[in-house]
Design a protein around this motif. Sequence first.
Motif: not given
Length: 494
Positions: A291-292, A297-300, A318-327, A367-370
């Motif tokens: 998620a960015s 374009k920064d990771r969220l 889930k919630r994204t981790d510190g690097s903006g990743a999820f699985e 995912l790109l959040l506005e």
Amino acid sequence: MNTSLSEFSVFPVGDKVYYAGEPDGYMHGAGRYGWTGNSFLRVYTADRRADNGLSSAVMAVEGINNARYHTGPAAADQGGRTLYITRTYPGKQGDTSRENRRRYRTNRLELYIHRQGSGGEWESEPFIYNNVKEYSVGHAALSVDGSTLYFVSDMPGGQGGTDIWYSERQADGSWGTPLNAGGTVNSGGDELFPNIGPEGTLYYSSDGFAGMGGLDVFAATGGKAGWTLPRNLRYPVNSSGDDFAYLTTYEGEEGVAGYLSSNRRGGQGGDDLYSFTFEKPKIVIILKGTASDKSTKDRLADVSVTLYDGEREIAARKRTDGSGAFEFVLDRDKRYTVLGQKEKYHGDSAKVSTLGIIRSDTLEVALLLEPIFEVGRNFELENIYYDFDKHNIRPDASAILDELVRTLRDNPTLKIELSSHTDSRGSDAYNLGLSQRRAQAAVDYLVGRGIARDRMVAKGYGETRLVNNCGNGVPCSRGQHQANRRTEVTVTGY
């Protein structure tokens, strides 16, 4: 279960099995077979455990084992009240030969059908197509639905030695004229011990196709006289010895289980009984995503990510981790929607499908959040389109508007202008009115989903803000015109 003699050809019926074995000595009047010096075969029963282990073997009742010579193997219908048992014909027909100055008679095989009466007694009758003067018949197997009886015979009209034949059940319950199962599964050698698996697969043994030695087990799919090319089941099902009477008790996505008979090295005697299981490698499908911020374009981090199944039911969150990743781990043959949400951002979603995936795989999504906290910021609700000259909300648009509903719920002080735009077809005045109706329809949809009307303004701009050069009189494609029929959101307060 296995002894120093021979045991083979397991056939399960509920929590019991039938199999053929050589008795130790002259039990129950079983004489000795001249070729081996061992007792004639008899049918046995044993208890069957859930893991296909066998125990408590006893010889079957006299009503089944009342033949003079070999009796067995046996097959049964689904209820276990009708048995199809191979027997050696006790008469004088058959070939004779001499070995070590002794004379032996080779008798032909015949098939007997045993039916159990209401009192438990067994009554038998010969298969109507037995003909011991001309050929052998034996090794019966029923199709899954019980309408076709497969068996082995060297009757005229075959491909080689013994072939697989079949008879179809007639309307009166009798069996029809035998037909050869065809040259695809039958060879110039011997085909023996057919069995039909739970899914209708034909398993049988043959020495007429390329194999590992002796009898090998083969599999083919189809039915009657139409089969695929036989497939050698290879090691460890097959060995350098004789491998036969392969039967599956379970076939599914997890694997297979069943029984096999073999005289391979390492056994207890002549032919031995084996059970087997094979667990198929588990298919694991992973969805990895990020998620960015759409602008930077920064990771969220700490984005709430929800996985919906095809019925719009929540499958996982889930919630994204510190690097903006999820699985997520996905199931096979399903459609999913993954939605990312965060305060001060408009959510983004993506569709994912596992349909047709047959091996482990990793899918990826971004995912790109506005950002929406700036007054005056404008963003398009992508993929909200309208049919030509219509203002109603299409089903594909309602899913996108539902994401805007979540954004407004997550940001209760957010106020917006929801604007609608048309293409250039039609008069300017008409398009202005049409766009206003479209914008109002979108606002009404949001109100119907619980958003206060005073937080939204509906505004129609007609064809005054085209995104391409498709103005009045300019020839354009259908897709170019549809790109102009869009809905946008402008932040008016936060």
